[in-house]
Design a protein around this motif. Structure first.
Motif: not given
Length: 388
Positions: A125-136
Motif C-alpha cells: 500500500q505504501l507504493k500508492r498511499v501515504s504512511a498516514s493512510t497505512v497507519i489508518h
C-alpha cells in the motif's frame, strides 16, 4: 448443503433457503422458481434440490476457517451499530476499497493470517498511499483482529507483531496577516465569506463552520458557541451529509467571543436571508432555516462545496494555494506570533489536550525561542564577551 423448503406465495413456488449467519442465528433467503403452484410441484422440488447443492451464502459462518476478507465484511456489519455514522463510513471505505480486495485475492483463512501477511500488505500500500493512510489501515485491521481474539476465533492478534510505518511529519501551510487581508477582500460578498472568516479568525474546522447555526449566536452577550457539525461521507456508494449536535471531541465544544466586525457581518447576513425567504416563498428551502451558511435559496453550503470552491477563489484572485483547513493553521500561527500562550491556543482551537497543539504548532512558536535566546545571552554574558 444448506437447508431449504418450498413455500407458496401469490400462486408461485418459492425456495426458502436457511443457513447460519455470522452471529450464529439462522438466516433465510427467498428465491422465486417462477413456477405456478398448480402442476409444478415436482419441477419446483428438483430446482430446490439443485439450488441447495450449489448455493453459497454471501455471509459465511463465523469460524476460524473463514477467509480473512470474508471475516472483515461480517465484522463491519457487527460493529456498525456501535460506531458513529461518519466513523463507520470511514472504516467501510478503507476496508472495501483497499483491505478486502488485497486479502481476497490471496484467500488467506483468518486462522492462518500471520504478521508477515499484514506487513506485506502495508509495504504494498505504501507504493500508492501515504504512511498516514497505512497507519489508518493498521488501526482498522488491529481492531478487527482484536474482536476475533475476543470471540475465540484466534488465540492472538497478529497485528500486534507488525511494524507500523513512521507517520509523515506534518507541516501546515498558513497565510500571514497581509495575505489574510487579501483573502477577506476576495471573499467579500461570496458564499465563502463567512466560512473563510470562521476558519481564519476563529480557527473553525470545515464541519464546524458549515454547521454553525443562528441558535448558537448570542447577539446580546456577544458570544458564539461551537456545538453542531455537518460532515460529508461516502455511505453505501452515495455521498451523504451528516448533521450532528456533537463536535470532534468534548473540548471542541467551546464558546468564543463575538467580535464587532463579525457581529455586523452576521446581522447583514440575517437580513439578507429574511429577504431571500420572502422573495422565494415556497421555493425557499425550509430544511436549513437555523443554519448561517446557506445560499439564496436557503440550501446549506455543503462541506464538499467549501473544499472545491476555496481553491478556485484563490486561483481567481492570484492568491497562494492553501487548503481550507490551512486557515485553521493560519489562525494558530497568528496567535503565536502575537504572543498568545499555547494553552490559550489549545482552548481557542478546541484541541482535546495541549500535547496536540504543541505537536502541531511547536515549529511556529518562534517568540518562545527568542525568549530562550535572550535568557541564554543573559546567563552566558561573560562567556559570550570572550568570543567577541
Amino acid at each position: 448443503m444448506v437447508a431449504g423448503h418450498l413455500q407458496e406465495k401469490n400462486g408461485i413456488y418459492y425456495m426458502v433457503l436457511s443457513y447460519p449467519s455470522a452471529n450464529g442465528k439462522r438466516k433465510n433467503k427467498w428465491i422465486s422458481t417462477k413456477l405456478p403452484v398448480k402442476g409444478n410441484k415436482k419441477k419446483a422440488e428438483k430446482m430446490l434440490s439443485e439450488v441447495r447443492q450449489t448455493f453459497e451464502p454471501e455471509e459465511k459462518p463465523m469460524d476460524s476457517k473463514i477467509k480473512f476478507s470474508d471475516y472483515l465484511s461480517q465484522w463491519m456489519e457487527i460493529i456498525k451499530p456501535t460506531l458513529a455514522l461518519t466513523t463507520y463510513a470511514s472504516y467501510s471505505y478503507m476496508v472495501r476499497r483497499a483491505i478486502i480486495p488485497y486479502f481476497k485475492a490471496r484467500g488467506i483463512p483468518l486462522v492462518d493470517l500471520k504478521a508477515t501477511d499484514i506487513q506485506f500488505f502495508y509495504l504494498d500500500q505504501l507504493k500508492r498511499v501515504s504512511a498516514s493512510t497505512v497507519i489508518h489501515y493498521h488501526a482498522v485491521i488491529h481492531k478487527a483482529l482484536k474482536y476475533a481474539v475476543k470471540i475465540d476465533l484466534i488465540s492472538s492478534n497478529p497485528a500486534d507483531k507488525v511494524e507500523r510505518p513512521k507517520k509523515d511529519p506534518f507541516i501546515g501551510s498558513f497565510y500571514d496577516s497581509h495575505e489574510m487581508e487579501k483573502l477577506f477582500a476576495a471573499a467579500k460578498g461570496t458564499h465563502l465569506e463567512i466560512p473563510i472568516f470562521l476558519g481564519a479568525f476563529y480557527g473553525l474546522r470545515r464541519s464546524e463552520a458549515v454547521g454553525l447555526r443562528w441558535s448558537a449566536i448570542d447577539f446580546e452577550n456577544n458570544t458564539l458557541t461551537i456545538r453542531h457539525t455537518v460532515t460529508s461521507c461516502n455511505l453505501s456508494g452515495k455521498r451523504v451529509q451528516i448533521a450532528r449536535d456533537t463536535t470532534k471531541t468534548k473540548s471542541s465544544m467551546r464558546t468564543l467571543p463575538l467580535i464587532p466586525a463579525f457581529k455586523e457581518l452576521l446581522l447583514e447576513k440575517r437580513e439578507k436571508q429574511a429577504e431571500y425567504k420572502r422573495v422565494c416563498g415556497r421555493s425557499y428551502d425550509k430544511r436549513y432555516l437555523d443554519y448561517i451558511c446557506v445560499d439564496e435559496m436557503g440550501t446549506l453550503i455543503s462541506p464538499d462545496y467549501l473544499t472545491a470552491s476555496f481553491p478556485k477563489l484563490l486561483k481567481k484572485n492570484n492568491l497562494r494555494h492553501i487548503r481550507y483547513h490551512d486557515l485553521r493553521h493560519s489562525c494558530a500561527s497568528l496567535l503565536l506570533a502575537n504572543g498568545v500562550p499555547m494553552k490559550q491556543i489549545q482552548e481557542w482551537l478546541g484541541h482535546s489536550d495541549i500535547a496536540t497543539t504543541s505537536n502541531v504548532y511547536a515549529h511556529l512558536d518562534y517568540n518562545s525561542k527568542l525568549v530562550s535566546a535572550d535568557a541564554m545571552m543573559n546567563g552566558m554574558r561573560e562567556a559570550l564577551s570572550a568570543i567577541q
